[in-house]
Design a protein around this motif. Structure first.
Motif, PDB file in Angstrom:
ATOM      1  N   TYR A 231     -22.523   8.899  10.221  1.00 60.34           N
ATOM      2  CA  TYR A 231     -21.213   8.489  10.755  1.00 60.34           C
ATOM      3  C   TYR A 231     -20.582   9.581  11.607  1.00 60.34           C
ATOM      4  N   GLN A 232     -20.924  10.847  11.334  1.00 56.66           N
ATOM      5  CA  GLN A 232     -20.316  11.944  12.099  1.00 56.66           C
ATOM      6  C   GLN A 232     -20.764  11.921  13.562  1.00 56.66           C
ATOM      7  N   GLN A 233     -21.933  11.336  13.808  1.00 57.91           N
ATOM      8  CA  GLN A 233     -22.461  11.270  15.173  1.00 57.91           C
ATOM      9  C   GLN A 233     -22.172   9.926  15.845  1.00 57.91           C
TER      10      GLN A 233
ATOM     11  N   PHE B 245     -11.404   2.787   9.341  1.00 56.83           N
ATOM     12  CA  PHE B 245     -11.975   2.116   8.169  1.00 56.83           C
ATOM     13  C   PHE B 245     -13.499   2.239   8.155  1.00 56.83           C
ATOM     14  N   GLY B 246     -14.128   2.215   9.330  1.00 62.11           N
ATOM     15  CA  GLY B 246     -15.575   2.395   9.399  1.00 62.11           C
ATOM     16  C   GLY B 246     -15.998   3.778   8.919  1.00 62.11           C
ATOM     17  N   TYR B 247     -15.279   4.775   9.365  1.00 58.50           N
ATOM     18  CA  TYR B 247     -15.540   6.157   8.920  1.00 58.50           C
ATOM     19  C   TYR B 247     -15.393   6.278   7.408  1.00 58.50           C
ATOM     20  N   LEU B 248     -14.311   5.735   6.863  1.00 56.98           N
ATOM     21  CA  LEU B 248     -14.073   5.837   5.421  1.00 56.98           C
ATOM     22  C   LEU B 248     -15.186   5.143   4.644  1.00 56.98           C
ATOM     23  N   TYR B 249     -15.629   4.003   5.137  1.00 57.94           N
ATOM     24  CA  TYR B 249     -16.703   3.270   4.455  1.00 57.94           C
ATOM     25  C   TYR B 249     -18.018   4.042   4.525  1.00 57.94           C
ATOM     26  N   LEU B 250     -18.364   4.490   5.715  1.00 59.27           N
ATOM     27  CA  LEU B 250     -19.659   5.172   5.900  1.00 59.27           C
ATOM     28  C   LEU B 250     -19.694   6.545   5.239  1.00 59.27           C
ATOM     29  N   SER B 251     -18.526   7.111   4.934  1.00 58.72           N
ATOM     30  CA  SER B 251     -18.482   8.395   4.223  1.00 58.72           C
ATOM     31  C   SER B 251     -18.178   8.174   2.732  1.00 58.72           C
ATOM     32  N   ASN B 252     -18.349   6.931   2.296  1.00 61.02           N
ATOM     33  CA  ASN B 252     -18.230   6.566   0.872  1.00 61.02           C
ATOM     34  C   ASN B 252     -16.872   6.890   0.241  1.00 61.02           C
ATOM     35  N   GLN B 253     -15.805   6.724   1.008  1.00 67.31           N
ATOM     36  CA  GLN B 253     -14.459   6.990   0.497  1.00 67.31           C
ATOM     37  C   GLN B 253     -13.780   5.684   0.061  1.00 67.31           C
ATOM     38  N   THR B 254     -14.401   5.018  -0.904  1.00 70.14           N
ATOM     39  CA  THR B 254     -13.939   3.705  -1.359  1.00 70.14           C
ATOM     40  C   THR B 254     -12.508   3.728  -1.873  1.00 70.14           C
TER      41      THR B 254
END
Length: 136
Positions: free
Chosen positions: A4-6, A103-112
Motif C-alpha cells: 500500500y505504501q507504493q 479508507f483504502g490505506y487503513l484497510y491495506l495496512s490492517n487498521q481495522t
C-alpha cells in the motif's frame, strides 16, 4: 494485496470505496432497511462525492486525522483520474477520492479498529445533520 505504501491514490481509493461502502451497507441493514431502492437512496447520503467532501471538511474542523492519514488522503485527492466526476463538481470529486484513498490505506495496512472508528464517526455526522447532504 500489494504494498500500500507504493500504491497510487486511485488504487487506494478503489479499495477504500469498497471498504467504506461495506460499513455503510451493514449500518443501513442493521437499522432494518431492506428495500433496495430505499437502501440505495439512503446510502447516497453517506457515500456520494458531496457527502465525502462534507465529511472531510468536518474531519479537518474536528482535527480527526493523523499526519500519516492526511498524507494518504492527499495521495488520493491529488491523483490523476481518467474518469470524470459524475453528478458533482471536480473539487468534491477529488476530495471524495482522497477520503476513499484514506479508507483504502487503513484497510491495506490492517487498521481495522481505526476504520471502524472513522466509519462510525462518518455515520454519526451524517445522521446528526452535520453534513447537510440530502439524497436525491
Amino acid at each position: 494485496m500489494g504494498n500500500y505504501q507504493q500504491m497510487n491514490g486511485i488504487a487506494l481509493a478503489y479499495m477504500g470505496d469498497a471498504v467504506y461502502e461495506i460499513y455503510i451497507r451493514q449500518h443501513l441493514l442493521a437499522k432494518g432497511m431492506v428495500k433496495p431502492t430505499h437502501l440505495h437512496h439512503t446510502a447516497t447520503r453517506y457515500v456520494s462525492a458531496k457527502a465525502h467532501a462534507a465529511l472531510y471538511r468536518l474531519m479537518e474542523a474536528d482535527d480527526l486525522l493523523t499526519d500519516e492519514e492526511k498524507q494518504y488522503f492527499l495521495r488520493g485527492r491529488n491523483a490523476k483520474s481518467h474518469t470524470g466526476a459524475k453528478n458533482t463538481d471536480i473539487v468534491s470529486y477529488r476530495i471524495s477520492t482522497g477520503v476513499e484513498a484514506l479508507f483504502g490505506y487503513l484497510y491495506l495496512s490492517n487498521q481495522t479498529a481505526r476504520i471502524e472508528q472513522l466509519a462510525a464517526w462518518c455515520i454519526e455526522q451524517v445522521e446528526s445533520g452535520r453534513t447537510k447532504v440530502n439524497a436525491k
